[in-house]
Write a protein that holds these residues in place. Structure first.
Motif, PDB file in Angstrom:
ATOM      1  N   VAL A   1     -14.456  -2.800   4.275  1.00  0.00           N
ATOM      2  CA  VAL A   1     -13.279  -3.575   4.665  1.00  0.00           C
ATOM      3  C   VAL A   1     -13.725  -4.881   5.332  1.00  0.00           C
ATOM      4  CG1 VAL A   1     -11.333  -3.647   6.266  1.00  0.00           C
ATOM      5  CG2 VAL A   1     -11.746  -1.589   4.914  1.00  0.00           C
ATOM      6  N   LEU A   2     -14.790  -4.811   6.133  1.00  0.00           N
ATOM      7  CA  LEU A   2     -15.246  -5.971   6.879  1.00  0.00           C
ATOM      8  C   LEU A   2     -16.179  -6.856   6.076  1.00  0.00           C
ATOM      9  CD1 LEU A   2     -15.894  -4.279  10.343  1.00  0.00           C
ATOM     10  CD2 LEU A   2     -13.792  -5.319   9.465  1.00  0.00           C
ATOM     11  N   THR A   3     -16.969  -6.270   5.193  1.00  0.00           N
ATOM     12  CA  THR A   3     -17.933  -7.063   4.428  1.00  0.00           C
ATOM     13  C   THR A   3     -17.362  -7.572   3.116  1.00  0.00           C
ATOM     14  OG1 THR A   3     -18.829  -5.027   3.442  1.00  0.00           O
ATOM     15  CG2 THR A   3     -19.886  -5.848   5.451  1.00  0.00           C
ATOM     16  N   GLU A   4     -16.350  -6.870   2.605  1.00  0.00           N
ATOM     17  CA  GLU A   4     -15.699  -7.267   1.345  1.00  0.00           C
ATOM     18  C   GLU A   4     -14.183  -7.127   1.511  1.00  0.00           C
ATOM     19  OE1 GLU A   4     -17.299  -5.047  -1.971  1.00  0.00           O
ATOM     20  OE2 GLU A   4     -19.221  -4.831  -0.933  1.00  0.00           O
ATOM     21  N   PRO A   5     -13.549  -8.032   2.263  1.00  0.00           N
ATOM     22  CA  PRO A   5     -12.115  -7.869   2.548  1.00  0.00           C
ATOM     23  C   PRO A   5     -11.239  -7.742   1.309  1.00  0.00           C
ATOM     24  CG  PRO A   5     -13.065  -9.550   3.952  1.00  0.00           C
ATOM     25  CD  PRO A   5     -14.131  -9.184   2.960  1.00  0.00           C
ATOM     26  N   SER A   6     -11.625  -8.369   0.215  1.00  0.00           N
ATOM     27  CA  SER A   6     -10.795  -8.303  -0.984  1.00  0.00           C
ATOM     28  C   SER A   6     -10.714  -6.899  -1.564  1.00  0.00           C
ATOM     29  CB  SER A   6     -11.313  -9.276  -2.052  1.00  0.00           C
ATOM     30  OG  SER A   6     -12.639  -8.935  -2.435  1.00  0.00           O
ATOM     31  N   SER A   7     -11.616  -6.004  -1.124  1.00  0.00           N
ATOM     32  CA  SER A   7     -11.616  -4.634  -1.644  1.00  0.00           C
ATOM     33  C   SER A   7     -10.637  -3.730  -0.918  1.00  0.00           C
ATOM     34  CB  SER A   7     -13.023  -4.037  -1.524  1.00  0.00           C
ATOM     35  OG  SER A   7     -13.360  -3.790  -0.153  1.00  0.00           O
ATOM     36  N   ALA A   8     -10.041  -4.195   0.188  1.00  0.00           N
ATOM     37  CA  ALA A   8      -9.221  -3.332   1.046  1.00  0.00           C
ATOM     38  C   ALA A   8      -7.748  -3.667   0.880  1.00  0.00           C
ATOM     39  CB  ALA A   8      -9.639  -3.504   2.500  1.00  0.00           C
ATOM     40  N   THR A   9      -6.958  -2.673   0.480  1.00  0.00           N
ATOM     41  CA  THR A   9      -5.537  -2.879   0.224  1.00  0.00           C
ATOM     42  C   THR A   9      -4.690  -2.114   1.233  1.00  0.00           C
ATOM     43  OG1 THR A   9      -5.401  -0.993  -1.302  1.00  0.00           O
ATOM     44  CG2 THR A   9      -5.986  -3.153  -2.239  1.00  0.00           C
ATOM     45  N   ALA A  10      -3.429  -2.513   1.326  1.00  0.00           N
ATOM     46  CA  ALA A  10      -2.477  -1.812   2.187  1.00  0.00           C
ATOM     47  C   ALA A  10      -1.071  -2.020   1.658  1.00  0.00           C
ATOM     48  CB  ALA A  10      -2.575  -2.315   3.620  1.00  0.00           C
ATOM     49  N   VAL A  11      -0.268  -0.961   1.783  1.00  0.00           N
ATOM     50  CA  VAL A  11       1.150  -0.999   1.406  1.00  0.00           C
ATOM     51  C   VAL A  11       1.947  -0.380   2.543  1.00  0.00           C
ATOM     52  CG1 VAL A  11       2.904  -0.210  -0.239  1.00  0.00           C
ATOM     53  CG2 VAL A  11       0.601  -0.795  -1.050  1.00  0.00           C
ATOM     54  N   THR A  12       3.020  -1.053   2.954  1.00  0.00           N
ATOM     55  CA  THR A  12       3.875  -0.543   4.022  1.00  0.00           C
ATOM     56  C   THR A  12       5.220  -0.120   3.465  1.00  0.00           C
ATOM     57  OG1 THR A  12       2.835  -1.943   5.691  1.00  0.00           O
ATOM     58  CG2 THR A  12       5.017  -1.096   6.215  1.00  0.00           C
ATOM     59  N   GLU A  13       5.697   1.042   3.941  1.00  0.00           N
ATOM     60  CA  GLU A  13       7.028   1.541   3.603  1.00  0.00           C
ATOM     61  C   GLU A  13       7.836   1.714   4.881  1.00  0.00           C
ATOM     62  OE1 GLU A  13       6.315   5.252   1.717  1.00  0.00           O
ATOM     63  OE2 GLU A  13       5.489   4.374  -0.121  1.00  0.00           O
ATOM     64  N   ILE A  14       9.105   1.340   4.828  1.00  0.00           N
ATOM     65  CA  ILE A  14      10.037   1.604   5.911  1.00  0.00           C
ATOM     66  C   ILE A  14      11.138   2.502   5.364  1.00  0.00           C
ATOM     67  CG2 ILE A  14      11.582   0.628   7.648  1.00  0.00           C
ATOM     68  CD1 ILE A  14       8.683  -0.215   8.024  1.00  0.00           C
ATOM     69  N   ASN A  15      11.291   3.671   5.955  1.00  0.00           N
ATOM     70  CA  ASN A  15      12.283   4.659   5.506  1.00  0.00           C
ATOM     71  C   ASN A  15      12.131   4.974   4.021  1.00  0.00           C
ATOM     72  OD1 ASN A  15      13.373   4.695   8.127  1.00  0.00           O
ATOM     73  ND2 ASN A  15      14.750   2.993   7.660  1.00  0.00           N
ATOM     74  N   GLY A  16      10.875   5.036   3.570  1.00  0.00           N
ATOM     75  CA  GLY A  16      10.568   5.433   2.200  1.00  0.00           C
ATOM     76  C   GLY A  16      10.621   4.329   1.174  1.00  0.00           C
ATOM     77  N   ALA A  17      11.029   3.120   1.566  1.00  0.00           N
ATOM     78  CA  ALA A  17      11.110   2.001   0.622  1.00  0.00           C
ATOM     79  C   ALA A  17       9.991   1.004   0.904  1.00  0.00           C
ATOM     80  CB  ALA A  17      12.459   1.309   0.740  1.00  0.00           C
ATOM     81  N   LYS A  18       9.380   0.496  -0.165  1.00  0.00           N
ATOM     82  CA  LYS A  18       8.297  -0.464   0.027  1.00  0.00           C
ATOM     83  C   LYS A  18       8.816  -1.706   0.748  1.00  0.00           C
ATOM     84  CE  LYS A  18       5.264  -1.329  -3.262  1.00  0.00           C
ATOM     85  NZ  LYS A  18       4.627  -1.924  -4.481  1.00  0.00           N
ATOM     86  N   ALA A  19       8.106  -2.096   1.826  1.00  0.00           N
ATOM     87  CA  ALA A  19       8.502  -3.262   2.605  1.00  0.00           C
ATOM     88  C   ALA A  19       7.528  -4.420   2.438  1.00  0.00           C
ATOM     89  CB  ALA A  19       8.599  -2.890   4.084  1.00  0.00           C
ATOM     90  N   GLY A  20       6.290  -4.120   2.048  1.00  0.00           N
ATOM     91  CA  GLY A  20       5.301  -5.174   1.867  1.00  0.00           C
ATOM     92  C   GLY A  20       3.980  -4.608   1.408  1.00  0.00           C
ATOM     93  N   GLU A  21       3.168  -5.461   0.811  1.00  0.00           N
ATOM     94  CA  GLU A  21       1.836  -5.043   0.393  1.00  0.00           C
ATOM     95  C   GLU A  21       0.868  -6.207   0.551  1.00  0.00           C
ATOM     96  OE1 GLU A  21       1.522  -4.020  -3.767  1.00  0.00           O
ATOM     97  OE2 GLU A  21       3.295  -5.213  -4.224  1.00  0.00           O
ATOM     98  N   GLY A  22      -0.401  -5.878   0.626  1.00  0.00           N
ATOM     99  CA  GLY A  22      -1.419  -6.894   0.818  1.00  0.00           C
ATOM    100  C   GLY A  22      -2.757  -6.239   1.058  1.00  0.00           C
ATOM    101  N   GLY A  23      -3.487  -6.702   2.065  1.00  0.00           N
ATOM    102  CA  GLY A  23      -4.792  -6.122   2.339  1.00  0.00           C
ATOM    103  C   GLY A  23      -5.557  -6.965   3.338  1.00  0.00           C
ATOM    104  N   ALA A  24      -6.831  -6.639   3.493  1.00  0.00           N
ATOM    105  CA  ALA A  24      -7.653  -7.320   4.488  1.00  0.00           C
ATOM    106  C   ALA A  24      -7.838  -8.798   4.173  1.00  0.00           C
ATOM    107  CB  ALA A  24      -9.006  -6.620   4.599  1.00  0.00           C
ATOM    108  N   ALA A  25      -7.784  -9.162   2.888  1.00  0.00           N
ATOM    109  CA  ALA A  25      -7.952 -10.566   2.518  1.00  0.00           C
ATOM    110  C   ALA A  25      -6.767 -11.414   2.962  1.00  0.00           C
ATOM    111  CB  ALA A  25      -8.147 -10.685   1.005  1.00  0.00           C
TER     112      ALA A  25
END
Length: 263
Positions: free
Chosen positions: A173-197
């Motif tokens: 995650v720290l040496t290759e930020p583009s390799s790290a992803t994240a998705v957030t859900e609020i009350n079961g619905a997707k609210a946003g996505e992105g990652g370390a980059a």
């Protein structure tokens, strides 16, 4: 109003779990220096120890008045919670400001000494114990705090009300930020996505900023401190009753249930 009076107004509202109707002064802090002076006063008066720091971007529209790319605020020990598959209960002030931000939280292994002018983010790797899935709880008694800009945000603990920690993540995650992803859900619905980059320069750049920033304040990043490095999927408003969940690299989960703060 004095820094002590502004800090006291926010402190009393946080302790009572009640919202503020307006910023507790006729004028907002005029500079970064005046905003951090209020923050330092507030830290000194708060009945808890600093266990880490949040880092956030200063939006370009505010950078002429507040010339910085990032800002910082304290995270206190009693607001650091564990919340993997079993959600952490997180109190926020009803009718105040409340949001969750999926973040890559870095834990410091040993005190970071004064850094040379040419230090780069990678030079901080020996000072890092690990990186973890996390939610920053961005919350304040003042619903308009974020809209008022960095001066107001800095003065109220950087608009922070805690950190929810999930599992440890790979150091890539720290040496290759583009390799790290994240998705957030609020009350079961997707609210946003992105990652370390999505964190400018990657999470270690946020740590580098913070180390230098704290040194200028006569502080340091020490063993065991947490650094919440910046929003990886966006800023997601929440209110009591909401459930938030973020998934990092498709497998690592951090979760929280938002509840109403009481005094």
């Amino acid at each position: 109003m004095t820094p002590e009076q502004i800090a006291a107004a926010f402190r009393q509202a946080r302790q009572a779990g009640t919202a503020l109707d307006a910023y507790p002064a006729d004028e907002l802090p005029a500079s970064l220096e005046s905003a951090y002076a209020i923050q330092e006063t507030a830290i000194d008066a708060w009945d808890d120890r600093v266990a880490g720091w949040k880092v956030a971007a200063v939006q370009p529209a505010f950078r002429e008045k507040y010339p910085a790319e990032r800002l910082a605020g304290p995270v206190f020990s009693r607001t650091v919670r564990q919340g993997g598959e079993t959600a952490a209960e997180v109190p926020v002030i009803e009718n105040g400001y409340a949001a969750v931000e999926a973040e890559f939280a870095v834990r410091i292994a040993r005190t970071i000494p004064p850094l040379p002018a040419d230090a780069d983010p990678a030079s901080l790797l020996p000072y890092v114990e690990g990186v973890y899935a996390a939610f920053e709880i961005a919350a304040s008694p003042l619903a308009t705090l974020s809209a008022l800009g960095p001066g107001a945000v800095i003065s109220d603990f950087g608009n922070n009300s805690g950190l929810v920690l999930g599992p440890r993540l790979p150091m890539t995650v720290l040496t290759e930020p583009s390799s790290a992803t994240a998705v957030t859900e609020i009350n079961g619905a997707k609210a946003g996505e992105g990652g370390a980059a999505r964190v400018p320069g990657g999470p270690l750049a946020a740590v580098l900023f913070l180390a230098r920033h704290l040194a200028a304040r006569g502080r340091s990043l020490n063993e065991g401190d947490w650094v919440s490095t910046g929003a990886a999927t966006g800023i997601h408003p929440v209110r009591p009753g909401d459930a938030a969940r973020a998934v990092f690299n498709d497998t690592h989960v951090v979760s929280a249930v938002i509840v109403r703060a009481v005094s």
